[in-house]
Design a protein around this motif. Structure first.
Motif, short mmCIF file in Angstrom:
data_model
loop_
_atom_site.label_atom_id
_atom_site.label_comp_id
_atom_site.label_asym_id
_atom_site.label_seq_id
_atom_site.Cartn_x
_atom_site.Cartn_y
_atom_site.Cartn_z
N PRO A 1 -13.22 -6.19 -10.38
CA PRO A 1 -12.39 -7.09 -11.22
C PRO A 1 -12.14 -8.44 -10.57
O PRO A 1 -12.15 -9.47 -11.24
CB PRO A 1 -11.09 -6.30 -11.37
CG PRO A 1 -11.49 -4.88 -11.21
CD PRO A 1 -12.60 -4.88 -10.22
N TRP A 2 -11.94 -8.46 -9.26
CA TRP A 2 -11.67 -9.76 -8.64
C TRP A 2 -12.88 -10.68 -8.71
O TRP A 2 -12.77 -11.90 -8.86
CB TRP A 2 -11.25 -9.56 -7.18
CG TRP A 2 -12.32 -8.95 -6.28
CD1 TRP A 2 -12.53 -7.65 -6.05
CD2 TRP A 2 -13.33 -9.68 -5.58
NE1 TRP A 2 -13.61 -7.48 -5.22
CE2 TRP A 2 -14.11 -8.73 -4.90
CE3 TRP A 2 -13.65 -11.05 -5.45
CZ2 TRP A 2 -15.20 -9.09 -4.12
CZ3 TRP A 2 -14.71 -11.40 -4.66
CH2 TRP A 2 -15.50 -10.42 -4.00
N PHE A 3 -14.09 -10.05 -8.61
CA PHE A 3 -15.30 -10.88 -8.70
C PHE A 3 -15.45 -11.49 -10.08
O PHE A 3 -15.87 -12.65 -10.23
CB PHE A 3 -16.52 -10.02 -8.34
CG PHE A 3 -17.83 -10.79 -8.34
CD1 PHE A 3 -18.16 -11.61 -7.26
CD2 PHE A 3 -18.72 -10.72 -9.40
CE1 PHE A 3 -19.35 -12.33 -7.27
CE2 PHE A 3 -19.89 -11.43 -9.40
CZ PHE A 3 -20.22 -12.24 -8.33
N VAL A 4 -15.09 -10.71 -11.10
CA VAL A 4 -15.16 -11.23 -12.48
C VAL A 4 -14.22 -12.41 -12.65
O VAL A 4 -14.57 -13.44 -13.25
CB VAL A 4 -14.83 -10.11 -13.48
CG1 VAL A 4 -14.78 -10.66 -14.90
CG2 VAL A 4 -15.87 -9.00 -13.38
N VAL A 5 -13.06 -12.31 -12.11
CA VAL A 5 -12.08 -13.40 -12.23
C VAL A 5 -12.59 -14.65 -11.52
O VAL A 5 -12.54 -15.77 -12.05
CB VAL A 5 -10.72 -12.95 -11.66
CG1 VAL A 5 -9.75 -14.12 -11.63
CG2 VAL A 5 -10.15 -11.82 -12.50
N VAL A 6 -13.10 -14.46 -10.31
CA VAL A 6 -13.61 -15.63 -9.56
C VAL A 6 -14.79 -16.26 -10.27
O VAL A 6 -14.90 -17.50 -10.38
CB VAL A 6 -13.99 -15.19 -8.13
CG1 VAL A 6 -14.68 -16.33 -7.37
CG2 VAL A 6 -12.74 -14.75 -7.36
#
Length: 813
Positions: free
Chosen positions: A694-699
């Protein structure tokens, strides 16, 4: 006023004989008038001080008022003997002088004690002998020659009167210094060193009614002496005789007679008869009335046996008052009969003792000593009377000694800590007298047993919160009071605590079944209040086991979490679609799960048999779908078991159902020789996909948005520059260019920026843009026309001809 504060503020700074308050002085009785008894030094700077003699106890005029003189800034006080001082230690040996010192408003009272001590070398002439008239002695003319007529007793020589040694050994000499010339004196009177005045050797017969005055000189050591007068009066002897009416007799009296009780009355004939006891002298038990002759008791007769006077021989004399020589004597014996008057006396009168509860049988508690005041006999009888507690006697008497008879154990229920009894002591007199001695035996507890507890096992869920009660340690102690135990935990797991009074075990820290499943805790037990010494304790210990119960705290994970399958089905047949593979990585030992379809099973065509997903076709005769159909199933997978809570996860399975046809069989694969009508063909398609964190998607989303904004800004800048260049050119060229572009019907697909040309050939460029109307051969290669450059723009034109170029029919240009 400035006075020293120490020693009572204004009191003595210095005393000549170094005494401090209260003052005391020892003086000899031989001191004469004017003798200095005590001196004092006082400080009083701003007033005129005074020193007064307030009173003398006992009252006496032997002391002068104190004097006070100034000496070098200080005041010297003195106390002296007055001119009338005649100190006599035998008369008064203690005086207390109350002094008062005054300095301005300050008044201080202080005593001065004067101790008068005997002067053994001083003899005084005292009494009537030393008086002006002297002492008068009356004797009968019938007294025997050299009879003792008088005894001179002087203070300081009273002990010599009892001496029987020769006069040469005495330290005092007495002599008659007056003349004793005949014919008036029948012979010389004599006096010896003992003070005995003796009749003349010729006697006094025929000397009736004569008075003989004798001056006696007493000389004693170191040249000291005194003188006195003795007058001897000779009385005529009468013919009347004095005689007793009774004869010698024995008298028996009880010893319980009170003081002053009459023992016997003696009677005698004669005028003016008087009575006196001749022997024993002194007589401590009896006295006789001088006139009535009644013999009475003068002391308790119970002491007669102790003094050896149980039998007293009394010698009584009766004499005429005017003629003492006329006398008679009577002797009788008084027997004191013992009477049981007093009960036995015991020491101690109250027997209180303490004894440890572990005292063995036969231990002597405390000695008891009893005596009979009425007799010296030891005929005393002892009886033990028990009062509490009831039941078997814990005490006994053996030969008058109190001993432990049975166990004093106080650890049994209902036992007491005090044993009350009494000892009855009976004497052998008549009537018998008794004394009761209360007995109180306090049994002191002894810590005999160590506390103990049984090992136990507690179970606790791993998700239990802090302060959870796991159980309690049941300690036991056989000492009284029962189970007086304090609990504590030894060095062990810090996740547990033990209540020091109740023994309850509480949880302090979180538990993790996966890290540690079993704890062992050593509980220490220490008793208290079970011994007479409060600092003595016994201890014990036991080990308890604490088992951690597993509680699921992680959700299951399925591999893969997403599946897409194609299934060929038969009518009326059930087909296994897939078997789910789920586990909890953190708890690999947990293998039991529950499965349920929670979404996508709208037509109820799918069911779960454990972890197996099964498709059930409609029965024969039911409408059969002729077209493929896709189902997106949501399957909930939860951990199963007795522990709570239950965690679950949802897996997604997309199933493409393809109806089974005969034509399909002809074109099916030949990997298995099976009947097309009996065995369904299962085609499984697996699509790999990437599921980022999820954090990669946000970034990535934020970065893409920023990049698009930057590109839009650059594009807007480029378009602004293009518009500026077009406006700078002449309008005809712009119109011709627009017409040429419209003739192509939107064939222009893009433009390219070319290098700016330094020289522009406007006419030739415009003419080259004019369409000549010629058609291009269909065999020509479709492609872009030569580029025409106008200003900063280059345009590509495309020709559309044959169908191979993607254009059919007329209207080509």
């Amino acid at each position: 006023m400035v006075l020293l504060r120490s020693l009572g503020l204004l009191l003595v700074l210095g005393v000549s004989d170094r005494h401090s308050l209260p003052w005391s002085v020892n003086i000899s009785e031989s001191l004469g008038p004017g003798t200095l008894l005590q001196s004092f030094v006082f400080n009083c700077s701003s007033h005129m001080p005074t020193l007064e003699l307030i009173r003398v106890q006992p009252h006496s005029t032997f002391f002068n008022p104190p004097s006070l003189t100034r000496l070098q800034g200080q005041y010297l006080g003195k106390v002296t003997l007055s001119s009338s001082a005649r100190l006599d230690a035998l008369a008064v040996n203690h005086y207390e002088l109350q002094l008062r010192f005054t300095c301005g408003n300050y008044v201080m009272n202080g005593p001065l004690t004067v101790h008068v001590q005997r002067d053994l070398g001083r003899v005084q002439c005292a009494g009537q002998f030393a008086g002006p008239a002297g002492d008068l002695i009356q004797v009968l003319e019938t007294v025997p020659p050299r009879a003792r007529l008088y005894t001179l007793l002087l203070p300081g020589l009273e002990h010599q009167g009892a001496q029987l040694g020769p006069p040469a050994l005495l330290s005092c000499q007495m002599s008659i210094t007056s003349a004793q010339d005949p014919p008036y004196f029948p012979g010389p009177f004599s006096i010896n060193g003992r003070g005995w005045l003796q009749a003349p050797a010729q006697g006094l017969k025929g000397q009736a009614h004569k008075l003989f005055q004798l001056r006696v000189s007493v000389a004693f050591g170191q040249g000291r002496s005194c003188q006195g007068m003795l007058t001897v009066k000779v009385l005529p002897a009468l013919s009347i005789q004095v005689s007793f009416l009774q004869q010698n007799q024995n008298i028996t009296i009880p010893e319980d007679l009170t003081l002053g009780s009459e023992v016997v009355q003696v009677q005698a004939r004669g005028p003016h008869v008087r009575f006196e006891i001749l022997s024993p002298v002194p007589c401590p038990l009896f006295s006789i009335g001088r006139v009535d002759g009644v013999v009475r008791t003068t002391a308790p007769l119970g002491t007669a046996r102790a003094t050896g006077a149980a039998v007293t021989r009394l010698q009584v004399k009766a004499f005429e008052l005017l003629r003492p020589a006329a006398s008679a004597e009577l002797e009788f014996i008084v027997n004191v009969r013992p009477v049981n008057l007093w009960p036995p006396r015991c020491h101690p009168a109250l027997l209180v003792t303490h004894m440890p509860e572990t005292a063995p049988v036969g231990t002597v508690l405390k000695p008891l000593t009893c005596v009979d005041p009425d007799a010296d006999r030891d005929t005393l009888d002892y009886q033990l009377l028990l009062h509490s507690p009831p039941g078997p006697a814990s005490l006994r008497l053996r030969d008058g000694v109190l001993e432990v008879n049975a166990s004093l154990d106080c650890d049994t229920p209902g036992a007491c800590f005090q044993h009350a009894a009494s000892i009855m002591v009976v004497d052998g007199g008549q009537p018998p007298m008794t004394t009761e001695v209360p007995v109180l035996v306090v049994v002191t507890p002894v810590n005999e047993f160590s506390p103990a507890c049984a090992p136990r096992t507690f179970r606790v869920r791993e998700d239990a919160g802090p302060h959870t009660l796991l159980g309690s340690v049941a300690g036991t102690d056989m000492d009284y009071p029962r189970n007086s135990i304090k609990y504590s935990a030894s060095r062990g797991p810090a996740a547990f605590a033990v209540d020091h009074l109740s023994g309850e075990v509480h949880l302090l820290a979180p538990l993790d079944y996966e890290q540690q499943r079993l704890y062992r805790l050593t509980v220490l037990l220490s008793d208290y209040g079970q011994d007479w010494d409060p600092t003595f304790h016994r201890s014990g210990s036991c080990t308890i086991a604490i088992e951690v119960e597993d509680v699921n705290d992680h959700a299951p994970e399925c591999e893969p979490p997403f599946q897409e399958l194609t299934v060929h089905t038969h009518s009326g047949r059930s087909v296994e679609v897939t078997k789910m593979s789920c586990q909890i990585p953190q708890e690999p030992q947990r293998l039991t799960f529950s499965y349920s379809i929670v979404g996508g099973n709208s037509q109820r065509r799918f069911s779960l048999q454990g972890a197996v997903l099964v498709h059930s076709d409609p029965v024969l005769g039911s409408p059969w779908p002729e077209q493929p159909h896709t189902y997106e199933l949501l399957i909930r997978v939860a951990d199963a078991g007795p522990s709570t809570p239950h965690f679950s996860t949802t897996a997604t399975i997309i199933v493409h159902l393809v109806p089974w046809r005969a034509s399909t069989v002809a074109t099916s694969t030949h990997r298995a020789r099976v009947s097309s009508m009996t065995t369904p063909l299962l085609v499984t398609g697996t699509e790999a996909f990437w599921q980022p964190e999820p954090w990669f998607v946000v970034v990535l989303t934020v970065t893409s948005a920023l990049l698009l904004l930057a590109l839009g800004w650059l594009l807007s800048c480029l378009l602004g520059r293009v518009a500026h260049v077009l406006q700078a050119r002449n309008k005809p060229a712009q119109a011709l260019l627009l017409n040429s572009i419209q003739g192509t019907e939107g064939s222009v697909e893009g433009f390219m920026e070319a290098p700016r040309m330094e020289t522009l050939q406007a006419p030739s460029s415009v003419m080259s843009l004019h369409f000549d109307g010629r058609a291009q051969d269909s065999q020509e290669v479709c492609g872009p026309e030569p580029a025409y450059t106008t200003g900063e723009l280059s345009f590509l034109t495309f020709s559309y001809g044959d169908p191979g170029c993607g254009m059919t029919g007329p209207g080509r240009s």
